[in-house]
Design a protein around this motif. Structure first.
Motif, PDB file in Angstrom:
ATOM      1  N   PHE A 155       6.580   0.611  -4.182  1.00 51.62           N
ATOM      2  CA  PHE A 155       5.257   1.970  -3.878  1.00 51.62           C
ATOM      3  C   PHE A 155       5.609   2.877  -5.104  1.00 51.62           C
ATOM      4  CE2 PHE A 155       7.410   0.759   0.349  1.00 51.62           C
ATOM      5  CZ  PHE A 155       5.459   0.468   0.894  1.00 51.62           C
ATOM      6  N   LEU A 156       4.550   2.946  -5.306  1.00 53.29           N
ATOM      7  CA  LEU A 156       4.871   3.530  -6.739  1.00 53.29           C
ATOM      8  C   LEU A 156       4.384   5.246  -6.514  1.00 53.29           C
ATOM      9  CD1 LEU A 156       3.224   1.697  -9.293  1.00 53.29           C
ATOM     10  CD2 LEU A 156       5.844   1.947  -8.596  1.00 53.29           C
ATOM     11  N   LEU A 157       3.482   5.668  -5.613  1.00 51.36           N
ATOM     12  CA  LEU A 157       3.297   6.982  -5.279  1.00 51.36           C
ATOM     13  C   LEU A 157       3.661   7.397  -3.232  1.00 51.36           C
ATOM     14  CD1 LEU A 157      -0.288   6.987  -6.536  1.00 51.36           C
ATOM     15  CD2 LEU A 157       1.732   7.724  -7.816  1.00 51.36           C
ATOM     16  N   ALA A 158       3.369   8.115  -2.742  1.00 49.09           N
ATOM     17  CA  ALA A 158       3.323   8.280  -1.339  1.00 49.09           C
ATOM     18  C   ALA A 158       2.241   7.313  -0.108  1.00 49.09           C
ATOM     19  CB  ALA A 158       2.952   9.459  -0.888  1.00 49.09           C
ATOM     20  N   VAL A 159       3.120   6.128   0.577  1.00 51.47           N
ATOM     21  CA  VAL A 159       2.211   5.047   1.533  1.00 51.47           C
ATOM     22  C   VAL A 159       3.614   5.589   2.823  1.00 51.47           C
ATOM     23  CG1 VAL A 159       2.467   2.782   2.030  1.00 51.47           C
ATOM     24  CG2 VAL A 159       2.501   3.651  -0.550  1.00 51.47           C
ATOM     25  N   ARG A 160       2.458   5.295   3.344  1.00 55.07           N
ATOM     26  CA  ARG A 160       3.009   5.286   5.018  1.00 55.07           C
ATOM     27  C   ARG A 160       2.428   3.864   5.302  1.00 55.07           C
ATOM     28  NH1 ARG A 160       4.017   8.452   9.170  1.00 55.07           N
ATOM     29  NH2 ARG A 160       3.665   7.945  11.164  1.00 55.07           N
ATOM     30  N   LEU A 161       3.249   3.076   6.194  1.00 57.51           N
ATOM     31  CA  LEU A 161       2.655   1.626   6.717  1.00 57.51           C
ATOM     32  C   LEU A 161       3.201   2.017   8.297  1.00 57.51           C
ATOM     33  CD1 LEU A 161       4.321  -0.817   4.472  1.00 57.51           C
ATOM     34  CD2 LEU A 161       1.611  -0.439   4.846  1.00 57.51           C
ATOM     35  N   GLU A 162       2.285   1.498   9.378  1.00 53.41           N
ATOM     36  CA  GLU A 162       2.900   1.998  10.706  1.00 53.41           C
ATOM     37  C   GLU A 162       2.319   0.693  11.157  1.00 53.41           C
ATOM     38  OE1 GLU A 162       1.631   5.072  13.151  1.00 53.41           O
ATOM     39  OE2 GLU A 162       0.700   5.954  11.633  1.00 53.41           O
ATOM     40  N   ARG A 163       3.622   0.011  12.225  1.00 56.77           N
ATOM     41  CA  ARG A 163       2.922  -1.405  13.257  1.00 56.77           C
ATOM     42  C   ARG A 163       3.033  -2.476  12.354  1.00 56.77           C
ATOM     43  NH1 ARG A 163       0.728   3.018  16.259  1.00 56.77           N
ATOM     44  NH2 ARG A 163      -0.740   2.220  15.329  1.00 56.77           N
ATOM     45  N   VAL A 164       3.601  -2.491  11.314  1.00 56.85           N
ATOM     46  CA  VAL A 164       3.850  -4.022  10.329  1.00 56.85           C
ATOM     47  C   VAL A 164       5.119  -4.663  11.089  1.00 56.85           C
ATOM     48  CG1 VAL A 164       3.506  -4.651   8.110  1.00 56.85           C
ATOM     49  CG2 VAL A 164       2.726  -2.383   8.632  1.00 56.85           C
ATOM     50  N   GLN A 165       4.878  -6.048  10.054  1.00 56.16           N
ATOM     51  CA  GLN A 165       5.585  -6.715  10.372  1.00 56.16           C
ATOM     52  C   GLN A 165       6.022  -7.625   8.717  1.00 56.16           C
ATOM     53  OE1 GLN A 165       5.513 -10.574  13.182  1.00 56.16           O
ATOM     54  NE2 GLN A 165       7.269 -10.178  13.518  1.00 56.16           N
ATOM     55  N   ILE A 166       7.595  -6.971   8.426  1.00 58.56           N
ATOM     56  CA  ILE A 166       7.258  -8.060   7.113  1.00 58.56           C
ATOM     57  C   ILE A 166       8.533  -8.941   7.495  1.00 58.56           C
ATOM     58  CG2 ILE A 166       7.855  -7.507   4.612  1.00 58.56           C
ATOM     59  CD1 ILE A 166       7.565  -4.691   5.483  1.00 58.56           C
ATOM     60  N   GLN A 167       8.168 -10.394   7.154  1.00 59.28           N
ATOM     61  CA  GLN A 167       8.923 -11.158   7.414  1.00 59.28           C
ATOM     62  C   GLN A 167       9.349 -12.579   6.074  1.00 59.28           C
ATOM     63  OE1 GLN A 167       7.118 -14.327  10.797  1.00 59.28           O
ATOM     64  NE2 GLN A 167       7.934 -13.099  12.432  1.00 59.28           N
ATOM     65  N   GLY A 168      10.748 -13.255   5.540  1.00 61.88           N
ATOM     66  CA  GLY A 168      10.551 -13.605   4.959  1.00 61.88           C
ATOM     67  C   GLY A 168      10.578 -12.017   3.349  1.00 61.88           C
ATOM     68  N   GLY A 169      10.975 -13.622   2.331  1.00 60.46           N
ATOM     69  CA  GLY A 169      11.467 -12.773   0.680  1.00 60.46           C
ATOM     70  C   GLY A 169      12.292 -12.250   0.511  1.00 60.46           C
ATOM     71  N   ALA A 170      12.931 -12.916  -0.865  1.00 57.01           N
ATOM     72  CA  ALA A 170      14.272 -11.942  -1.298  1.00 57.01           C
ATOM     73  C   ALA A 170      14.775 -10.373  -1.136  1.00 57.01           C
ATOM     74  CB  ALA A 170      14.014 -11.986  -2.859  1.00 57.01           C
ATOM     75  N   ALA A 171      13.788  -9.600  -0.661  1.00 60.27           N
ATOM     76  CA  ALA A 171      13.331  -8.189  -0.888  1.00 60.27           C
ATOM     77  C   ALA A 171      12.698  -8.144   0.430  1.00 60.27           C
ATOM     78  CB  ALA A 171      13.939  -7.306  -1.353  1.00 60.27           C
ATOM     79  N   GLY A 172      12.662  -7.243   1.461  1.00 60.30           N
ATOM     80  CA  GLY A 172      11.178  -6.913   2.137  1.00 60.30           C
ATOM     81  C   GLY A 172      10.395  -5.115   1.835  1.00 60.30           C
ATOM     82  N   VAL A 173      11.210  -5.226   1.642  1.00 65.22           N
ATOM     83  CA  VAL A 173      10.471  -3.739   0.656  1.00 65.22           C
ATOM     84  C   VAL A 173      11.218  -3.321   0.008  1.00 65.22           C
ATOM     85  CG1 VAL A 173       9.356  -0.942   1.400  1.00 65.22           C
ATOM     86  CG2 VAL A 173       9.251  -2.928   2.814  1.00 65.22           C
ATOM     87  N   VAL A 174      11.170  -2.878  -1.624  1.00 64.47           N
ATOM     88  CA  VAL A 174      11.423  -2.409  -2.272  1.00 64.47           C
ATOM     89  C   VAL A 174      10.225  -0.659  -2.673  1.00 64.47           C
ATOM     90  CG1 VAL A 174      12.292  -1.816  -4.777  1.00 64.47           C
ATOM     91  CG2 VAL A 174      11.909  -4.650  -3.626  1.00 64.47           C
ATOM     92  N   VAL A 175      11.441   0.383  -2.612  1.00 60.18           N
ATOM     93  CA  VAL A 175      10.727   1.239  -2.584  1.00 60.18           C
ATOM     94  C   VAL A 175      11.237   2.131  -4.008  1.00 60.18           C
ATOM     95  CG1 VAL A 175      10.917   3.828  -2.190  1.00 60.18           C
ATOM     96  CG2 VAL A 175      10.643   2.154  -0.176  1.00 60.18           C
ATOM     97  N   GLU A 176      10.167   2.044  -4.739  1.00 62.93           N
ATOM     98  CA  GLU A 176      10.603   2.298  -6.385  1.00 62.93           C
ATOM     99  C   GLU A 176       9.868   3.378  -7.089  1.00 62.93           C
ATOM    100  OE1 GLU A 176       8.862  -0.751  -8.838  1.00 62.93           O
ATOM    101  OE2 GLU A 176      10.213  -2.503  -8.532  1.00 62.93           O
ATOM    102  N   GLY A 177       9.798   4.461  -6.366  1.00 60.97           N
ATOM    103  CA  GLY A 177       8.948   5.515  -6.838  1.00 60.97           C
ATOM    104  C   GLY A 177       8.977   6.260  -5.619  1.00 60.97           C
ATOM    105  N   GLY A 178       8.286   7.819  -5.710  1.00 56.12           N
ATOM    106  CA  GLY A 178       7.865   8.464  -4.585  1.00 56.12           C
ATOM    107  C   GLY A 178       7.839   7.955  -3.773  1.00 56.12           C
ATOM    108  N   ARG A 179       7.151   8.443  -2.415  1.00 56.35           N
ATOM    109  CA  ARG A 179       8.098   8.524  -0.975  1.00 56.35           C
ATOM    110  C   ARG A 179       7.347   7.647  -0.328  1.00 56.35           C
ATOM    111  NH1 ARG A 179       6.821  12.146   3.617  1.00 56.35           N
ATOM    112  NH2 ARG A 179       8.712  12.876   4.528  1.00 56.35           N
TER     113      ARG A 179
END
Length: 182
Positions: free
Chosen positions: A10-34
């Motif tokens: 994420f680089l800017l403001a982002v909203r995710l709802e009712r999402v399923q994230i499976q696997g990977g090295a990391a699920g979510v990386v918030v690098e900047g913004g909100r």
């Protein structure tokens, strides 16, 4: 809606709802913004389920974070990152359900951890924790060093220590209950 992702940046403001994230090295990386994540389910990551970088902000609500691999953090807040977790449940053998190093801001409300080695690990910065339940781990339920932490209505069950502090810890606690494993 159901979505699968290995890594989301994420680089800017982002909203995710009712999402399923499976696997990977990391699920979510918030690098900047909100980033606002609501009713999200994360599982099966080989690293942090969520990582919050310096200057980034995370709001995680009504969500579930599950470890299938031991020794990884659930939410990892790097120096200068901000995180607010509300009604979040951590399940599984996380090394630390919430791991924060000098966060700019850290707030946990109605957070539950089950079977994490440590529920909350804070080094530096400050945190406010209200209505947290930490159960079934082997290490300290909460660890604080070099940080100022307010604890309100916190319950720890089945850990080696309820609260372990290191040098420079400042704790303000009310309604702190612990039942240590025998």
């Amino acid at each position: 809606s159901r979505a699968f992702a290995r890594r989301v940046e994420f680089l800017l403001a982002v909203r995710l709802e009712r999402v399923q994230i499976q696997g990977g090295a990391a699920g979510v990386v918030v690098e900047g913004g909100r980033a606002v994540l609501a009713a999200v389910s994360l599982s099966g990551q080989r690293g942090p389920a969520i990582e919050v970088a310096t200057g980034a902000e995370l709001v995680l609500t009504d969500s579930r974070v599950q470890a299938s691999v031991s020794e990884v953090p659930g939410v990892h807040v790097l120096q200068g990152g901000k995180a607010e977790l509300v009604q979040v449940r951590f399940q599984g053998p996380f090394r630390r359900a919430v791991d924060a190093t000098q966060p700019a801001a850290l707030r946990l409300r109605k957070v539950q951890t089950q079977d994490a080695l440590t529920g909350l690990w804070v080094r530096g910065g400050s945190a406010v924790v209200e209505g947290m339940e930490v159960r079934g781990g082997r290490g300290p339920g909460l660890y604080v060093a070099g940080a100022t932490v307010q604890l309100r209505d916190v319950r720890v069950e089945g850990h080696e220590y309820g609260l372990l502090t290191g040098e420079g810890a400042h704790i303000d606690a009310a309604l702190f209950d612990t039942q240590i494993a025998v």
